[in-house]
Motif scaffolding. Structure first.
Motif, PDB file in Angstrom:
ATOM      1  N   UNK A  44       4.613  13.602  -6.388  1.00  0.00           N
ATOM      2  CA  UNK A  44       4.809  15.056  -6.291  1.00  0.00           C
ATOM      3  C   UNK A  44       4.310  15.631  -4.967  1.00  0.00           C
ATOM      4  N   UNK A  45       3.175  15.121  -4.457  1.00  0.00           N
ATOM      5  CA  UNK A  45       2.615  15.622  -3.210  1.00  0.00           C
ATOM      6  C   UNK A  45       3.536  15.312  -2.027  1.00  0.00           C
ATOM      7  N   UNK A  46       3.983  14.069  -1.934  1.00  0.00           N
ATOM      8  CA  UNK A  46       4.799  13.666  -0.798  1.00  0.00           C
ATOM      9  C   UNK A  46       6.204  14.240  -0.875  1.00  0.00           C
ATOM     10  N   UNK A  47       6.713  14.425  -2.083  1.00  0.00           N
ATOM     11  CA  UNK A  47       8.014  15.068  -2.252  1.00  0.00           C
ATOM     12  C   UNK A  47       7.950  16.491  -1.712  1.00  0.00           C
TER      13      UNK A  47
ATOM     14  N   UNK B  21       0.832  -1.204   0.000  1.00  0.00           N
ATOM     15  CA  UNK B  21       0.000   0.000   0.000  1.00  0.00           C
ATOM     16  C   UNK B  21       0.866   1.253   0.000  1.00  0.00           C
ATOM     17  N   UNK B  22       1.880   1.257   0.859  1.00  0.00           N
ATOM     18  CA  UNK B  22       2.736   2.435   0.954  1.00  0.00           C
ATOM     19  C   UNK B  22       3.456   2.697  -0.359  1.00  0.00           C
ATOM     20  N   UNK B  23       4.015   1.645  -0.969  1.00  0.00           N
ATOM     21  CA  UNK B  23       4.761   1.819  -2.217  1.00  0.00           C
ATOM     22  C   UNK B  23       3.864   2.372  -3.319  1.00  0.00           C
ATOM     23  N   UNK B  24       2.675   1.796  -3.460  1.00  0.00           N
ATOM     24  CA  UNK B  24       1.760   2.244  -4.517  1.00  0.00           C
ATOM     25  C   UNK B  24       1.275   3.667  -4.242  1.00  0.00           C
ATOM     26  N   UNK B  25       0.940   3.959  -2.982  1.00  0.00           N
ATOM     27  CA  UNK B  25       0.475   5.304  -2.644  1.00  0.00           C
ATOM     28  C   UNK B  25       1.564   6.338  -2.873  1.00  0.00           C
ATOM     29  N   UNK B  26       2.800   6.006  -2.486  1.00  0.00           N
ATOM     30  CA  UNK B  26       3.912   6.941  -2.711  1.00  0.00           C
ATOM     31  C   UNK B  26       4.156   7.168  -4.192  1.00  0.00           C
TER      32      UNK B  26
END
Length: 264
Positions: free
Chosen positions: A102-105, A92-97
């Protein structure tokens, strides 16, 4: 053992940081919501058709008498769903990231600038598509490692007593380690730290990693919780990455006064 508390503290500090930066938090929810819908559909399909898949894969049990056939296939169906749930947590984390790169960066950069003594944040000079490619490639390599662990734990789950007690505990620690790697990769990739170096850093302080990732992995098992914790998890992992890399953090860290918040 002190590192366990330090790791958990970074998880809490990350959640407090996004609570004070509402706009960043709101944008950080979008990738998780998209991923949640996709994963929920996959798990529902597994729950509906899992028994049929087990029946198809175990033709040798067709002639078994009752109740052994039902118990055997029911057990395998439950194990299959549990494995699917474990893989969902791991991926889940890998796919969401990847969806929300761009948002999390942007969020991670804001955390870095907020806690840095000089108010600056490391930036990547790579084009966005290049960053996405590196992130996807590294995530796939991590998922292969996590998948191998999943297969091993699945096999060990058949051992009497150990499979029902020790193996699930190991599974949560493994999940916590790989969750932390994926989340910390956002900050470390901006610094040019490759996957091999990241794994070396994480292994050097496993209790710190477990203190951060294991409770997060447990929380992610609760429906919808992962979506709401993801922005704070990225913020907390940025603080953890600074610790692993020996970077100085402002005296108040993530509890410093709120800085100006801008949209990505």
């Amino acid at each position: 053992m002190r590192d366990l508390g330090v790791g958990f503290g970074y998880l809490l500090k990350g959640q407090r940081w996004v609570a004070r930066h509402g706009r960043s938090y709101g944008f950080g929810l979008l990738p998780g919501l998209i991923t949640l819908v996709l994963y929920a559909a996959a798990l529902v399909a597994l729950a509906v058709w899992g028994a049929d898949a087990v029946g198809w894969a175990t033709p040798f049990a067709d002639d078994w008498s009752s109740p052994w056939q039902g118990l055997f296939r029911g057990f395998l169906t439950a194990v299959l769903f549990a494995l699917g749930l474990l893989l969902a947590v791991l991926t889940f984390t890998a796919v969401t990231l990847l969806v929300g790169q761009p948002f999390y960066e942007n969020l991670s950069e804001k955390v870095d600038a907020d806690v840095s003594p000089d108010g600056t944040a490391p930036r990547s000079d790579l084009p966005l598509l290049r960053e996405l490619w590196i992130s996807a490639r590294d995530s796939l390599r991590v998922l292969v490692r996590a998948g191998l662990w999943g297969v091993l734990l699945f096999a060990l789950g058949f051992l009497p007593f150990v499979g029902q007690t020790v193996v699930p505990v190991i599974g949560f620690f493994v999940t916590g380690f790989f969750l932390t790697e994926e989340l910390a990769a956002v900050a470390m990739q901006r610094r040019g730290v490759d996957l091999r170096a990241r794994l070396t850093l994480l292994r050097s302080r496993k209790t710190l990693v477990w203190g951060f990732g294991t409770p997060l992995g447990l929380a992610f098992l609760v429906p919808f919780v992962a979506v709401f914790l993801m922005p704070g998890a990225v913020a907390g992992a940025t603080l953890l990455a600074r610790d692993l890399l020996g970077e100085e953090t402002g005296e108040d860290g993530a509890d410093a006064p709120r800085t100006q918040d801008v949209t990505p």
